[in-house]
Write a protein that holds these residues in place. Structure first.
Motif, short mmCIF file in Angstrom:
data_model
loop_
_atom_site.label_atom_id
_atom_site.label_comp_id
_atom_site.label_asym_id
_atom_site.label_seq_id
_atom_site.Cartn_x
_atom_site.Cartn_y
_atom_site.Cartn_z
N ILE A 344 0.83 -1.21 0.00
CA ILE A 344 0.00 0.00 0.00
C ILE A 344 0.86 1.26 0.00
CG2 ILE A 344 -1.67 1.35 1.34
CD1 ILE A 344 -2.93 -1.30 2.21
N GLN A 379 -8.70 2.22 3.38
CA GLN A 379 -8.78 0.78 3.23
C GLN A 379 -10.23 0.37 3.46
OE1 GLN A 379 -4.40 0.37 5.27
NE2 GLN A 379 -5.69 -1.44 5.36
N TRP A 388 -6.25 -5.62 0.08
CA TRP A 388 -7.25 -4.65 0.48
C TRP A 388 -7.82 -3.91 -0.73
CZ3 TRP A 388 -9.69 -3.15 4.94
CH2 TRP A 388 -9.24 -3.74 6.12
N CYS A 390 -8.59 -0.62 -1.75
CA CYS A 390 -8.14 0.70 -1.31
C CYS A 390 -8.72 1.80 -2.20
CB CYS A 390 -6.61 0.79 -1.36
SG CYS A 390 -5.75 -0.29 -0.20
#
Length: 413
Positions: A344, A379, A388, A390
């Motif tokens: 991320i 998230q 995830w 996102c």
């Protein structure tokens, strides 16, 4: 509900009765009345019945008048074997009993039952991508969900539905964040899990918004509730019809642009002032249409652009950057993507670099210099183990506004 307590000493306090799960109650009755006793001893039979009860689903979601069971419900042993040996009438008696018990539990009147399944990435038996996100895996257990096919004429890729198809289809609805949403479960997906993201979108804003993947109006309606006018693109006609019906249910004006109307100018399409205008076409034309509208002095300040497509909405990011080029104040891009939890931070940095490169290109070509910044990563929900869903929030401001705000900040210190 707590029992009424009397002051009479002769009255005994009644114990609070535990409410039985409605699916468990229905399964218990069905097992007792439908399944024939076996020749095995009572212990074996009791064990078999206990396994059936323990493996029956306990959860359900109501989208009136539909009750939706979790993925895999009644598909594992011993239910798979038991239901396979039953005739249709016996199976229907179980499904109708479940619906009856759920309705009695005060969860809303339900008449249809289905099992949720994941949205396939590809069309059935084909390598082609399921770009419409059609829920072809949905297991229909009970109730009339409308015709399985459409009567429309052959399109370039697949048959397009007609007004008759829309009228004969089964429609459901729900309300999230005070907003009504409508869809045909046989033809259109519904993402319950993005309710928090929809609420976050409601946090502020006005003027114009753009949704590049409108669906049934997940985020379109959040912008509309803020009083914004929304331009949106969607290629699934079933989703477009759900969006249209949902908009009317929320008392917003809406126009669907399709067929011959797609040849009209943006000036003509926006002249009647509908709050929501949805284009039934590929979003590949979105940038071109926005550019035309801006050249005519329309749709100048676009404050929000939503790219809500998974596994990534990256194909529309450059277009989103371009269409916010005239926005005087801050513009926000909400970019959806599936990202590994360990990636991320690096993905945030790569997106930052991508937009900075586009800003530099604008500056070198003499266009107004703008400053992008990935302000936040939301998230939303887990998509798979370690992955995830996102949303990268990119705030875009002009270099002039940045300088002004810095000056004000320095003077006030």
């Amino acid at each position: 509900m707590e029992p009424h307590q009397s002051g009479n000493q002769n009255c005994h306090r009644k114990s609070k009765q535990r409410q039985v799960n409605p699916i468990t109650a229905a399964a218990l009755t069905w097992i007792a009345t439908t399944l024939s006793p076996t020749n095995s001893d009572n212990n074996d039979q009791d064990s078999r019945f206990e396994q059936l009860l323990s493996s029956a689903p306990k959860r359900f979601t109501i989208y009136e008048p539909l009750a939706l069971l979790p993925t895999g419900s009644f598909a594992s042993e011993p239910w798979a074997s038991v239901l396979q040996t039953c005739d249709e009438a016996a199976r229907n008696s179980l499904w109708s009993s479940i619906l009856e018990q759920i309705s009695k539990a005060g969860q809303g009147k339900v008449t249809h039952l289905a099992v949720n399944e994941g949205i396939p990435l590809h069309k059935d038996g084909e390598e082609a991508e399921n770009v419409r996100r059609s829920p072809s895996g949905l297991k229909l257990l009970f109730g009339d969900f409308g015709p399985a096919g459409v009567v429309g004429e052959e399109g370039d890729e697949e048959k397009e539905p007609t007004e008759r198809d829309f009228e004969e289809a089964f429609w459901v609805g729900t309300k999230q964040n005070g907003i009504v949403q409508t869809w045909a479960p046989r033809w259109t997906m519904f993402s319950r899990g993005n309710v928090k993201e929809k609420a976050r979108v409601l946090g502020g804003g006005d003027r114009w918004a753009v949704d590049m993947y409108a669906g049934i109006g997940y985020f379109v309606f959040s912008y509309a509730k803020l009083g914004m006018r929304v331009l949106c693109w969607e290629i699934n006609p079933w989703s477009v019809e759900g969006l249209r019906r949902g908009a009317l249910a929320n008392k917003w004006t809406v126009r669907v642009v399709q067929g011959e109307d797609l040849k009209l100018s943006m000036e003509a399409l926006l002249a009647s002032g509908e709050q929501i205008v949805i284009f039934l076409e590929s979003n590949e034309r979105a940038g071109e249409r926005i550019q035309e509208a801006q050249a005519r002095g329309l749709v100048r300040d676009i404050e929000h652009v939503n790219g809500g497509f998974l596994p990534t909405s990256e194909p529309v990011w450059r277009s989103a950057w371009e269409m916010t080029g005239l926005t005087e104040e801050a513009a926000w891009l909400h970019l959806h993507e599936n990202v590994g939890v360990e990636d991320i931070t690096s993905r945030r940095m790569s997106i930052q670099g991508m937009f900075e490169a586009w800003a530099a290109e604008d500056g070198s070509s003499g266009r107004r210099r703008r400053v992008p910044r990935v302000e936040h990563v939301e998230q939303v929900k887990t998509f798979a183990p370690g992955v995830w869903h996102c949303v990268f929030d990119v705030c875009i401001t002009s270099s002039m506004s940045i300088s002004s705000s810095s000056s004000i900040s320095n003077n006030s210190t």
